[in-house]
Design a protein around this motif. Structure first.
Motif, mmCIF file in Angstrom:
data_model
loop_
_atom_site.group_PDB
_atom_site.id
_atom_site.type_symbol
_atom_site.label_atom_id
_atom_site.label_comp_id
_atom_site.label_asym_id
_atom_site.label_seq_id
_atom_site.Cartn_x
_atom_site.Cartn_y
_atom_site.Cartn_z
ATOM 1 N N LEU A 64 -2.836 -8.944 -1.981
ATOM 2 C CA LEU A 64 -2.087 -8.004 -1.141
ATOM 3 C C LEU A 64 -0.745 -7.645 -1.750
ATOM 4 C CD1 LEU A 64 -2.796 -9.411 2.437
ATOM 5 C CD2 LEU A 64 -3.844 -7.448 1.312
ATOM 6 N N ALA A 65 -0.232 -8.464 -2.668
ATOM 7 C CA ALA A 65 1.035 -8.139 -3.331
ATOM 8 C C ALA A 65 0.899 -6.911 -4.220
ATOM 9 C CB ALA A 65 1.511 -9.328 -4.149
ATOM 10 N N HIS A 66 -0.341 -6.595 -4.653
ATOM 11 C CA HIS A 66 -0.569 -5.434 -5.515
ATOM 12 C C HIS A 66 -0.974 -4.183 -4.734
ATOM 13 C CE1 HIS A 66 -0.265 -7.924 -9.118
ATOM 14 N NE2 HIS A 66 -1.048 -8.805 -8.521
ATOM 15 N N VAL A 67 -1.030 -4.274 -3.413
ATOM 16 C CA VAL A 67 -1.409 -3.116 -2.590
ATOM 17 C C VAL A 67 -0.220 -2.184 -2.465
ATOM 18 C CG1 VAL A 67 -2.177 -2.392 -0.300
ATOM 19 C CG2 VAL A 67 -3.156 -4.414 -1.351
ATOM 20 N N ASN A 68 -0.484 -0.901 -2.578
ATOM 21 C CA ASN A 68 0.572 0.107 -2.475
ATOM 22 C C ASN A 68 0.974 0.263 -1.009
ATOM 23 O OD1 ASN A 68 2.359 2.162 -2.944
ATOM 24 N ND2 ASN A 68 0.795 3.727 -3.345
ATOM 25 N N ILE A 69 2.156 -0.256 -0.668
ATOM 26 C CA ILE A 69 2.622 -0.215 0.714
ATOM 27 C C ILE A 69 3.177 1.157 1.068
ATOM 28 C CG2 ILE A 69 4.154 -1.345 2.394
ATOM 29 C CD1 ILE A 69 4.101 -3.803 0.660
ATOM 30 N N SER A 70 3.626 1.913 0.083
ATOM 31 C CA SER A 70 4.235 3.215 0.352
ATOM 32 C C SER A 70 3.214 4.284 0.713
ATOM 33 C CB SER A 70 5.030 3.676 -0.875
ATOM 34 O OG SER A 70 4.171 3.802 -2.004
ATOM 35 N N ALA A 71 1.922 3.999 0.616
ATOM 36 C CA ALA A 71 0.910 4.991 0.956
ATOM 37 C C ALA A 71 0.859 5.191 2.466
ATOM 38 C CB ALA A 71 -0.451 4.564 0.414
ATOM 39 N N ASP A 72 0.142 6.242 2.889
ATOM 40 C CA ASP A 72 0.029 6.490 4.316
ATOM 41 C C ASP A 72 -0.847 5.420 4.970
ATOM 42 O OD1 ASP A 72 -2.168 7.282 2.981
ATOM 43 O OD2 ASP A 72 -2.532 9.121 4.114
ATOM 44 N N ALA A 73 -0.842 5.429 6.313
ATOM 45 C CA ALA A 73 -1.488 4.346 7.049
ATOM 46 C C ALA A 73 -2.986 4.225 6.793
ATOM 47 C CB ALA A 73 -1.207 4.518 8.544
ATOM 48 N N HIS B 92 -4.852 5.112 4.110
ATOM 49 C CA HIS B 92 -5.100 4.615 2.756
ATOM 50 C C HIS B 92 -4.620 3.171 2.608
ATOM 51 C CE1 HIS B 92 -5.478 8.963 2.050
ATOM 52 N NE2 HIS B 92 -6.225 8.623 1.005
ATOM 53 N N ARG B 93 -3.500 2.844 3.253
ATOM 54 C CA ARG B 93 -2.980 1.473 3.159
ATOM 55 C C ARG B 93 -3.929 0.490 3.854
ATOM 56 N NH1 ARG B 93 1.689 2.505 4.962
ATOM 57 N NH2 ARG B 93 1.439 1.820 7.111
ATOM 58 N N GLY B 94 -4.428 0.885 5.016
ATOM 59 C CA GLY B 94 -5.366 0.015 5.723
ATOM 60 C C GLY B 94 -6.664 -0.173 4.962
ATOM 61 N N ALA C 157 -6.979 0.018 1.690
ATOM 62 C CA ALA C 157 -6.688 -0.807 0.520
ATOM 63 C C ALA C 157 -6.591 -2.286 0.897
ATOM 64 C CB ALA C 157 -5.388 -0.339 -0.137
ATOM 65 N N VAL C 158 -5.994 -2.577 2.052
ATOM 66 C CA VAL C 158 -5.894 -3.965 2.506
ATOM 67 C C VAL C 158 -7.279 -4.527 2.807
ATOM 68 C CG1 VAL C 158 -5.070 -5.433 4.395
ATOM 69 C CG2 VAL C 158 -3.536 -3.759 3.366
ATOM 70 N N ARG C 159 -8.124 -3.731 3.457
ATOM 71 C CA ARG C 159 -9.473 -4.199 3.782
ATOM 72 C C ARG C 159 -10.300 -4.429 2.524
ATOM 73 N NH1 ARG C 159 -10.640 -0.313 6.710
ATOM 74 N NH2 ARG C 159 -12.018 0.883 5.344
ATOM 75 N N GLU C 160 -10.186 -3.523 1.557
ATOM 76 C CA GLU C 160 -10.932 -3.698 0.302
ATOM 77 C C GLU C 160 -10.448 -4.921 -0.471
ATOM 78 O OE1 GLU C 160 -10.566 -0.097 -1.866
ATOM 79 O OE2 GLU C 160 -11.966 1.039 -0.600
ATOM 80 N N ALA C 161 -9.134 -5.151 -0.468
ATOM 81 C CA ALA C 161 -8.611 -6.334 -1.164
ATOM 82 C C ALA C 161 -9.084 -7.622 -0.499
ATOM 83 C CB ALA C 161 -7.086 -6.280 -1.192
#
Length: 205
Positions: A57-66, A68-70, A72-76
């Motif tokens: 999760l440290a490599h997930v782009n937090i600046s993306a919109d909600a 895409h961010r969600g 990315a978190v689920r895929e990680a």
């Protein structure tokens, strides 16, 4: 009378041969039940998954919109869970191969749309929906379960149940780890905000 009681040498050789056969035949091993799903309930596995999830999760782009961010978190989280299973199950291999397919898939070029006269759309009836309505209730539930477990869409019922027995405890561990990380992040953010508020409200010396 004595000749009838005495065994012939051929009979003795047959008896010894039978005894040798009995000794040579190994005992059948007892059926061992697979308790691999119980590993997801151990503290060591939970700690290992939590640390790997925190690194991912440290490599997930937090600046993306909600959305895409969600995603990315689920895929990680799913990728780390599949890696923790070490590819021993169908669902873990399906998650890892799907990730590779998405990584190497080329983005298709969009063709310009040809604007023409609007045609009336005819109602389309899906053959799969019609077949799904005619299926018995048990088969419909098996099909839904096969869609929920990765890599089991077209598998028979015994394989689906075997994969679900391992996949459901893995998901439970994933939920517990993500909830613990969320509580940890919320606690750290609240403590930092309270410390900042105390520093601003303190009178200058």
């Amino acid at each position: 009378m004595s000749s009838s009681l005495m065994a012939s040498p051929t009979d003795r050789s047959r008896d010894s041969h039978r005894l040798k056969k009995k000794k040579k035949t190994p005992a059948k091993p007892l059926p061992q039940h697979d308790h691999s799903h119980s590993r997801w309930k151990t503290h060591a596995q939970h700690h290992l998954y939590s640390s790997k999830l925190h690194q991912a999760l440290a490599h997930v782009n937090i600046s993306a919109d909600a959305p895409h961010r969600g995603r990315a978190v689920r895929e990680a989280a799913d990728r780390v869970l599949a890696a923790a299973a070490r590819g021993r199950t169908r669902w873990s291999r399906a998650i890892l191969t799907n990730r590779l397919k998405l990584k190497f898939r080329k983005t298709p070029h969009k063709r310009p749309k040809v604007v023409g006269p609007a045609r009336p759309k005819k109602p389309r009836f899906s053959v799969l929906r019609l077949k799904g309505k005619t299926l018995p209730a048990v088969q419909r539930k098996v099909r839904v379960l096969g869609r929920l477990v990765p890599g089991c869409r077209k598998e028979p019922l015994p394989i689906i149940l075997e994969e679900a027995i391992d996949y459901i405890p893995a998901l439970e561990m994933q939920v517990r780890a993500m909830a613990a990380l969320a509580d940890l992040l919320l606690g750290s953010s609240s403590s930092s905000s309270s410390a900042a508020a105390e520093s601003t409200s303190a009178p200058p010396s």
